[in-house]
Design a protein around this motif. Structure first.
Motif, short mmCIF file in Angstrom:
data_model
loop_
_atom_site.label_atom_id
_atom_site.label_comp_id
_atom_site.label_asym_id
_atom_site.label_seq_id
_atom_site.Cartn_x
_atom_site.Cartn_y
_atom_site.Cartn_z
N ASP A 5 0.85 -1.20 0.00
CA ASP A 5 0.00 0.00 0.00
C ASP A 5 0.87 1.24 0.00
OD1 ASP A 5 -1.73 2.06 0.45
OD2 ASP A 5 -2.94 0.97 1.90
N SER A 6 0.81 2.01 -1.08
CA SER A 6 1.67 3.19 -1.19
C SER A 6 0.99 4.46 -0.70
CB SER A 6 2.10 3.37 -2.65
OG SER A 6 0.95 3.55 -3.45
N MET A 13 1.40 2.70 10.80
CA MET A 13 0.90 1.75 9.82
C MET A 13 1.88 1.70 8.65
SD MET A 13 -1.55 -0.34 9.17
CE MET A 13 -3.28 -0.10 9.29
N PRO A 14 2.99 0.99 8.83
CA PRO A 14 3.97 0.93 7.75
C PRO A 14 3.42 0.15 6.56
CG PRO A 14 4.56 -0.60 9.48
CD PRO A 14 3.35 0.17 9.96
N HIS A 15 4.12 0.25 5.45
CA HIS A 15 3.71 -0.51 4.26
C HIS A 15 3.63 -1.98 4.63
CE1 HIS A 15 4.08 2.92 1.68
NE2 HIS A 15 5.32 3.15 2.11
N MET A 16 2.66 -2.66 4.08
CA MET A 16 2.47 -4.07 4.39
C MET A 16 2.51 -4.86 3.09
SD MET A 16 -0.57 -5.85 6.51
CE MET A 16 -1.65 -6.51 5.28
N ARG A 17 3.18 -5.97 3.13
CA ARG A 17 3.25 -6.85 1.98
C ARG A 17 2.68 -8.18 2.43
NH1 ARG A 17 6.66 -6.05 -2.41
NH2 ARG A 17 6.75 -7.91 -3.70
N LEU A 45 -6.78 -3.53 -6.77
CA LEU A 45 -7.08 -4.28 -5.55
C LEU A 45 -7.22 -3.34 -4.36
CD1 LEU A 45 -7.45 -6.93 -4.02
CD2 LEU A 45 -4.97 -7.05 -3.79
N ASN A 46 -6.27 -2.43 -4.19
CA ASN A 46 -6.33 -1.50 -3.06
C ASN A 46 -7.58 -0.63 -3.10
OD1 ASN A 46 -4.05 -2.17 -1.53
ND2 ASN A 46 -2.72 -1.09 -2.96
N SER A 47 -7.92 -0.10 -4.27
CA SER A 47 -9.10 0.77 -4.33
C SER A 47 -10.38 -0.02 -4.08
CB SER A 47 -9.16 1.52 -5.67
OG SER A 47 -9.37 0.62 -6.74
N SER A 48 -10.43 -1.25 -4.55
CA SER A 48 -11.61 -2.08 -4.32
C SER A 48 -11.77 -2.42 -2.84
CB SER A 48 -11.53 -3.37 -5.14
OG SER A 48 -11.56 -3.08 -6.50
N VAL A 49 -10.66 -2.78 -2.20
CA VAL A 49 -10.71 -3.09 -0.76
C VAL A 49 -11.10 -1.84 0.02
CG1 VAL A 49 -9.32 -3.76 1.24
CG2 VAL A 49 -9.11 -5.02 -0.90
N ARG A 50 -10.51 -0.69 -0.32
CA ARG A 50 -10.87 0.56 0.36
C ARG A 50 -12.36 0.86 0.25
NH1 ARG A 50 -6.47 2.64 -1.89
NH2 ARG A 50 -4.78 2.56 -0.42
N ARG A 51 -12.89 0.76 -0.97
CA ARG A 51 -14.33 1.03 -1.17
C ARG A 51 -15.18 0.09 -0.31
NH1 ARG A 51 -12.89 1.31 -6.66
NH2 ARG A 51 -13.83 -0.74 -7.01
#
Length: 102
Positions: A5-6, A13-17, A45-51
């Motif tokens: 997550d950039s 909340m550091p970047h997570m892989r 993926l990130n935008s879908s999870v956020r929504r």
């Protein structure tokens, strides 16, 4: 599939892989979104999870019963004492059958 997550730059909340296993239909929808929007799979993926997370808990609409219908009871029939009426009808039927010899 791995993502980073950039958009989150918080020290707490550091970047997570991580590795995520997607169902084939979900992966196909994400790939379609990447083509349609011209973005990377990770961004889709990130935008879908956020929504999905921003929507929060979806509350179902309360169930509503249809309004009651008038039954059109016959004059002289008191439905307030329906069990009594049912008993009287059953008694009358038993008497009729006894009189017929059944």
């Amino acid at each position: 599939m791995k993502h980073q997550d950039s958009t989150i730059n918080d020290a707490m909340m550091p970047h997570m892989r991580t590795t995520v296993t997607l169902d084939p239909d979900v992966a196909a929808k994400l790939k379609e979104e990447t083509r349609a929007r011209g973005i990377s799979f990770k961004e889709a993926l990130n935008s879908s999870v956020r929504r999905g997370l921003e929507r929060g808990e979806v509350k179902p609409r309360p169930y509503r019963l249809p309004p009651p219908h008038r039954m059109g009871a016959r004059p002289g029939v008191n439905l307030d004492k329906a069990l009594q009426l049912a008993g009287e009808l059953e008694d009358a039927e038993i008497i009729r059958k006894l009189q017929l010899g059944k």
